[in-house]
Design a protein around this motif. Structure first.
Motif, short mmCIF file in Angstrom:
data_model
loop_
_atom_site.label_atom_id
_atom_site.label_comp_id
_atom_site.label_asym_id
_atom_site.label_seq_id
_atom_site.Cartn_x
_atom_site.Cartn_y
_atom_site.Cartn_z
N ASP A 14 0.70 -1.28 -0.08
CA ASP A 14 0.17 0.00 -0.07
C ASP A 14 0.75 1.19 0.03
O ASP A 14 0.42 2.45 0.42
N GLY A 15 2.00 1.32 -0.61
CA GLY A 15 2.76 2.41 -0.96
C GLY A 15 3.49 3.05 0.37
O GLY A 15 3.75 4.10 0.49
N SER A 16 3.82 2.36 1.67
CA SER A 16 4.48 2.76 2.62
C SER A 16 5.68 2.37 2.70
O SER A 16 6.53 1.53 2.44
N THR A 17 6.70 3.48 3.13
CA THR A 17 8.08 3.27 3.36
C THR A 17 8.53 2.91 4.90
O THR A 17 9.65 2.54 5.22
N THR A 18 7.51 2.95 5.67
CA THR A 18 7.71 2.47 7.12
C THR A 18 6.73 1.45 7.41
O THR A 18 5.67 1.04 6.96
N GLY A 19 7.09 1.00 8.75
CA GLY A 19 6.01 0.03 9.26
C GLY A 19 6.04 -1.42 9.01
O GLY A 19 5.14 -2.19 9.36
N PHE A 20 7.29 -1.40 8.44
CA PHE A 20 7.74 -3.17 7.74
C PHE A 20 9.13 -3.39 7.93
O PHE A 20 9.80 -2.15 7.96
N GLU A 21 9.45 -4.42 7.88
CA GLU A 21 11.10 -4.55 7.72
C GLU A 21 11.41 -4.91 6.43
O GLU A 21 11.05 -6.01 5.81
N ALA A 22 12.13 -3.91 5.75
CA ALA A 22 12.54 -4.14 4.36
C ALA A 22 13.54 -5.18 4.26
O ALA A 22 14.44 -5.36 5.28
N ASN A 23 13.87 -5.96 2.89
CA ASN A 23 15.12 -6.78 2.92
C ASN A 23 16.11 -6.08 2.52
O ASN A 23 16.17 -5.61 1.09
N LEU A 24 16.96 -5.68 3.15
CA LEU A 24 17.99 -4.77 2.78
C LEU A 24 19.15 -5.27 1.74
O LEU A 24 19.67 -4.68 0.96
N ASP A 25 19.22 -6.82 1.98
CA ASP A 25 20.05 -7.42 0.95
C ASP A 25 19.50 -7.18 -0.38
O ASP A 25 20.31 -6.92 -1.48
N GLN A 51 20.74 3.63 12.38
CA GLN A 51 20.33 2.34 12.92
C GLN A 51 20.60 1.03 12.17
O GLN A 51 20.88 0.11 12.86
N PHE A 52 20.57 1.18 10.81
CA PHE A 52 20.67 0.10 10.21
C PHE A 52 22.30 -0.46 10.12
O PHE A 52 22.71 -1.40 9.73
N PHE A 53 23.21 0.58 10.36
CA PHE A 53 24.85 0.41 10.53
C PHE A 53 25.30 0.25 11.88
O PHE A 53 26.12 -0.65 11.70
N CYS A 54 24.54 0.44 12.76
CA CYS A 54 24.99 0.36 13.99
C CYS A 54 24.09 0.41 15.31
O CYS A 54 23.07 1.24 14.84
N GLU A 55 23.89 -0.18 16.15
CA GLU A 55 22.96 -0.18 17.40
C GLU A 55 23.18 1.12 18.07
O GLU A 55 22.14 1.86 18.46
#
Length: 223
Positions: A14-25, A51-55
């Motif tokens: 439904d066109g959202s960029t947030t609210g789910f975990e994208a497959n970064l690979d 946050q994707f690069f370091c905690e």
């Protein structure tokens, strides 16, 4: 000359960029397949993306004040980060250390705080100053082409910057990875600040990736 610009993003059905975990690979594999000279990102997206690069943000080290040594055959793109307000002060070394980019080039304006400019200079970050208040993206891209020879730039950013790029007629292609999830009312629309309507697209590619996601590529038709 303005480099060719591709908007690339992972979104929900439904066109959202947030609210789910994208497959970064998948996301970065497809992004890198374009072989962009630079990846343009807005400051808010970049700040969230740390946050994707370091905690936790690591402290700066002596090496973070020096430009990295770049080999001539390095296929990675540069980070091109629009940050006229200097909100990434103290965070840019996270991108300089990442494996996804060669180094960082910051886009600033005439109103960018001098303290932030000094922060960039002390750490040997290249920056492009374009625009009076906010960054003039068109002018900044022209300078990037003249100064660095960038011919292809990919946007890996959120709705605000992507909307600006479309509003100004700078986007040639849109590359979307559709993830099998519906976010609903709490979603964040990819082009949420776009005021221009009836932007026509031509489908160039549709492909199933990893059996779950769909990769769609559109050409933006010029008026």
């Amino acid at each position: 000359m303005i480099p060719k610009l591709i908007v690339h993003n992972s979104i929900s059905l439904d066109g959202s960029t947030t609210g789910f975990e994208a497959n970064l690979d998948i996301h970065y594999k497809l992004l890198s397949s374009y072989l962009p000279d630079a990846i343009i990102v807005g400051s808010n997206t970049a700040k969230t993306g740390t946050q994707f690069f370091c905690e936790t943000i690591p402290p700066e080290e002596e090496s973070d004040f020096r430009k990295p040594e770049i080999q001539p055959d390095d296929p990675r793109a540069y980070w091109l980060i629009a940050d006229s307000r200097g909100i990434l002060e103290g965070l840019l070394h996270v991108f300089r250390r990442s494996d996804y980019g060669k180094d960082v080039i910051v886009l600033v304006s005439e109103k960018t705080p001098e303290g932030y400019i000094n922060y960039l200079k002390e750490r040997n970050y290249d920056f492009i100053r374009a625009g009076a208040d906010r960054v003039n993206i068109r002018h900044a891209l022209e300078i990037a082409n003249e100064r660095y020879g960038f011919e292809l730039i990919a946007s890996d950013s959120g709705g605000v910057l992507n909307s600006i790029l479309l509003e100004h007629g700078l986007v040639e292609e849109i590359s979307l990875i559709i993830n099998p999830v519906i976010v609903g009312k709490n979603g964040t629309n990819l082009f949420r600040t776009l005021e221009k309507s009836d932007i026509r697209l031509e489908l160039l590619k549709n492909q199933i990736v990893e059996k779950q996601c769909v990769h769609l590529v559109y050409r933006v038709l010029k008026e």
